[in-house]
Motif scaffolding. Sequence first.
Motif, PDB file in Angstrom:
ATOM      1  N   UNK A 139      39.680  34.849  35.252  1.00  0.00           N
ATOM      2  CA  UNK A 139      40.412  36.047  34.858  1.00  0.00           C
ATOM      3  C   UNK A 139      40.667  36.069  33.370  1.00  0.00           C
ATOM      4  N   UNK A 140      41.557  36.950  32.969  1.00  0.00           N
ATOM      5  CA  UNK A 140      41.905  37.102  31.565  1.00  0.00           C
ATOM      6  C   UNK A 140      42.785  35.942  31.111  1.00  0.00           C
ATOM      7  N   UNK A 141      42.178  34.958  30.452  1.00  0.00           N
ATOM      8  CA  UNK A 141      42.861  33.746  29.971  1.00  0.00           C
ATOM      9  C   UNK A 141      43.502  32.954  31.107  1.00  0.00           C
ATOM     10  N   UNK A 142      42.997  33.159  32.303  1.00  0.00           N
ATOM     11  CA  UNK A 142      43.486  32.418  33.467  1.00  0.00           C
ATOM     12  C   UNK A 142      42.312  32.011  34.341  1.00  0.00           C
ATOM     13  N   UNK A 143      42.511  30.960  35.086  1.00  0.00           N
ATOM     14  CA  UNK A 143      41.489  30.480  36.004  1.00  0.00           C
ATOM     15  C   UNK A 143      42.202  29.969  37.245  1.00  0.00           C
ATOM     16  N   UNK A 144      41.553  30.072  38.399  1.00  0.00           N
ATOM     17  CA  UNK A 144      42.178  29.569  39.624  1.00  0.00           C
ATOM     18  C   UNK A 144      41.141  28.911  40.522  1.00  0.00           C
ATOM     19  N   UNK A 193      45.388  28.467  43.439  1.00  0.00           N
ATOM     20  CA  UNK A 193      46.156  27.638  42.515  1.00  0.00           C
ATOM     21  C   UNK A 193      45.587  27.824  41.111  1.00  0.00           C
ATOM     22  N   UNK A 194      46.436  28.195  40.177  1.00  0.00           N
ATOM     23  CA  UNK A 194      45.983  28.331  38.793  1.00  0.00           C
ATOM     24  C   UNK A 194      45.679  26.952  38.222  1.00  0.00           C
ATOM     25  N   UNK A 195      44.543  26.848  37.516  1.00  0.00           N
ATOM     26  CA  UNK A 195      44.082  25.564  36.981  1.00  0.00           C
ATOM     27  C   UNK A 195      43.548  25.762  35.570  1.00  0.00           C
ATOM     28  N   UNK A 236      35.871  36.521  40.547  1.00  0.00           N
ATOM     29  CA  UNK A 236      36.925  37.079  39.695  1.00  0.00           C
ATOM     30  C   UNK A 236      38.311  36.616  40.134  1.00  0.00           C
ATOM     31  N   UNK A 237      39.234  36.663  39.196  1.00  0.00           N
ATOM     32  CA  UNK A 237      40.643  36.383  39.455  1.00  0.00           C
ATOM     33  C   UNK A 237      41.469  37.454  38.745  1.00  0.00           C
ATOM     34  N   UNK A 238      42.197  38.235  39.512  1.00  0.00           N
ATOM     35  CA  UNK A 238      43.065  39.294  38.976  1.00  0.00           C
ATOM     36  C   UNK A 238      42.296  40.263  38.077  1.00  0.00           C
ATOM     37  N   UNK A 291      36.284  41.194  29.194  1.00  0.00           N
ATOM     38  CA  UNK A 291      37.056  39.969  28.970  1.00  0.00           C
ATOM     39  C   UNK A 291      36.607  38.851  29.902  1.00  0.00           C
ATOM     40  N   UNK A 292      36.379  39.178  31.179  1.00  0.00           N
ATOM     41  CA  UNK A 292      35.962  38.161  32.143  1.00  0.00           C
ATOM     42  C   UNK A 292      34.567  37.639  31.803  1.00  0.00           C
ATOM     43  N   UNK A 293      33.693  38.521  31.344  1.00  0.00           N
ATOM     44  CA  UNK A 293      32.366  38.070  30.916  1.00  0.00           C
ATOM     45  C   UNK A 293      32.477  37.080  29.751  1.00  0.00           C
ATOM     46  N   UNK A 294      33.373  37.395  28.810  1.00  0.00           N
ATOM     47  CA  UNK A 294      33.582  36.501  27.664  1.00  0.00           C
ATOM     48  C   UNK A 294      34.183  35.175  28.105  1.00  0.00           C
ATOM     49  N   UNK A 295      35.099  35.220  29.078  1.00  0.00           N
ATOM     50  CA  UNK A 295      35.705  33.991  29.601  1.00  0.00           C
ATOM     51  C   UNK A 295      34.637  33.112  30.265  1.00  0.00           C
TER      52      UNK A 295
END
Length: 538
Positions: free
Chosen positions: A412-417, A447-449, A466-468, A478-482
């Motif tokens: 996700x946007x600056x997040x991962x799970x 769980x966010x990691x 995807x996440x959120x 943003x997700x593509x960049x992540x």
Amino acid sequence: MNTQDQSFISFLYKLQDIQHVCSGRSSSRQETSFHTLLLFNEGEGDIVIDGMTYPLYRQKGFMLAPGAAMKLHMLSGAPADYYIIRFLALQPSGEPDRYIPAPAIGPHEWIISHFRFVMDMVEEIKRKHHCNSVWDQMKANIVFQEMLMSLFQHTSRDQKPDVQQAVTLTLHYMEQHYASDITRDKLSELAGMSADYYSRMFKKLIGKSPMEYLTDIRINHAKQALVLTRDSFRSIAHGAGFSDEFYFSRKFKAATGRSPSAYVNTIRYSDKIASLKHLLTGHLVALGIEPYAAVINKAYPVTEGFRNTISVGEVQPDLERLMSARPDLILTCEFRDFEKSKKEKMYEQIAPTVTVPFFQNWRTHFQSIARIVGKDTEAVEWLERYETKAETISRKLRQKLGGESVLIVGVGNQKMCVYGQRNVGTVLYGDLKLAMPAGVEAIAHYREVTVDDLAEYDADRIILTCFRHYGNACEEQTIQQECLALWRSPEWQKLKAVQSGAVHHMCDSRHLYTCYTSLSHDLLLDKTVTLLLSDSSK
């Protein structure tokens, strides 16, 4: 409460344990690492806490700090009936997103004026805490926090009696205990008022008498049961708190203008259904129904294909749009299973509203929706096809992958799970029986990691999704960049699945496959064939 104790209100709480003790003997106990709440249903004698003696009798409560020494001295022959509730209290550390153990608060001595109300909550906490379901255990912790809030509000010495608060307390009580025997006297006792004064204040604030309000609650719960179950009118009447089915039918017709059977038929054969949640929309589509109105956004691509559906919102339903659509039936889904939000109550003013409990599994959701719209047979046939399809794919996967473990990572946007046993996991780990990496069995939903955490799972294969993702173009980019940044990460490149080329991508599908609904799960079975059986990993 004094100034020091006021800070206790801002803490976070985690229920650790609850015990019910029935004994006529004196006892000694040394509590260590948790705060402890003692609530005495029966008891006469003394309690000694860290050398201080307090009189003990029924309807008293005591708060003990961690490490406090406690002794009970019961009068000869006097029964003791009390609850021991241990919990962890945390406070902000001053650093972002970090909490530390709260300072010891106590001992406290309380005389609990609304004791019966508190005991009802305690019984619910005990029942749900000792269930195997993680959702029930989560609910136990929520009710525990509500109970603490109630205790703090009622025992604050510097707080003047608040009529609004007292009436609100009885509203919550009726919402939670509508099926039990509730009288005006019991409600007024809970509010700490005389029965006549309580009734006057209730009607002034709410616009109807306490018992009229209670009847409305019971009718609304009966409406849900009528369309979500096949129970008899007698069973539904008793479950909603009515004495018999004949009295229930009279009250129901007076409230709705229709008999219970006519109400069910009106809903079951309605063509104008408004779906306010994607997971319910997916079930309707799986049953061959395009909703008359729905929340529509790009996060769930299925809704983009609707041609005749009225949009009533993009993320949350817009009440004005919903009212303008004039549906015959509204379907929604909420976390709570005992109290309606203000918005839900407003839905009821627009059209009959069925609220499906969030914490049921997707098959139960699907069958409930089918029952509401009169497609029980179609649902049974759909599930039979799904199970056959899943078993066929599962057999092929076992032949190809053997015992290889599969980790589901959401970006996700600056997040991962890491996804657990709900959503994508319910298909991959449940229906397809793929092996979970060690640690995933402890994750109910996600769980966010961080990327560093992924090495702990030591997965043979990774599926990226995807996440959120809320469906807008900015988020897509943003997700593509992540994902690109993830691939450049040295920690990512060290993972076993990455080094063996066993990473599978479906980040471009938004939440087509991650929505917890029958349609998404069926599509995910097909996607799994493409991902894992056709060597499409990158």
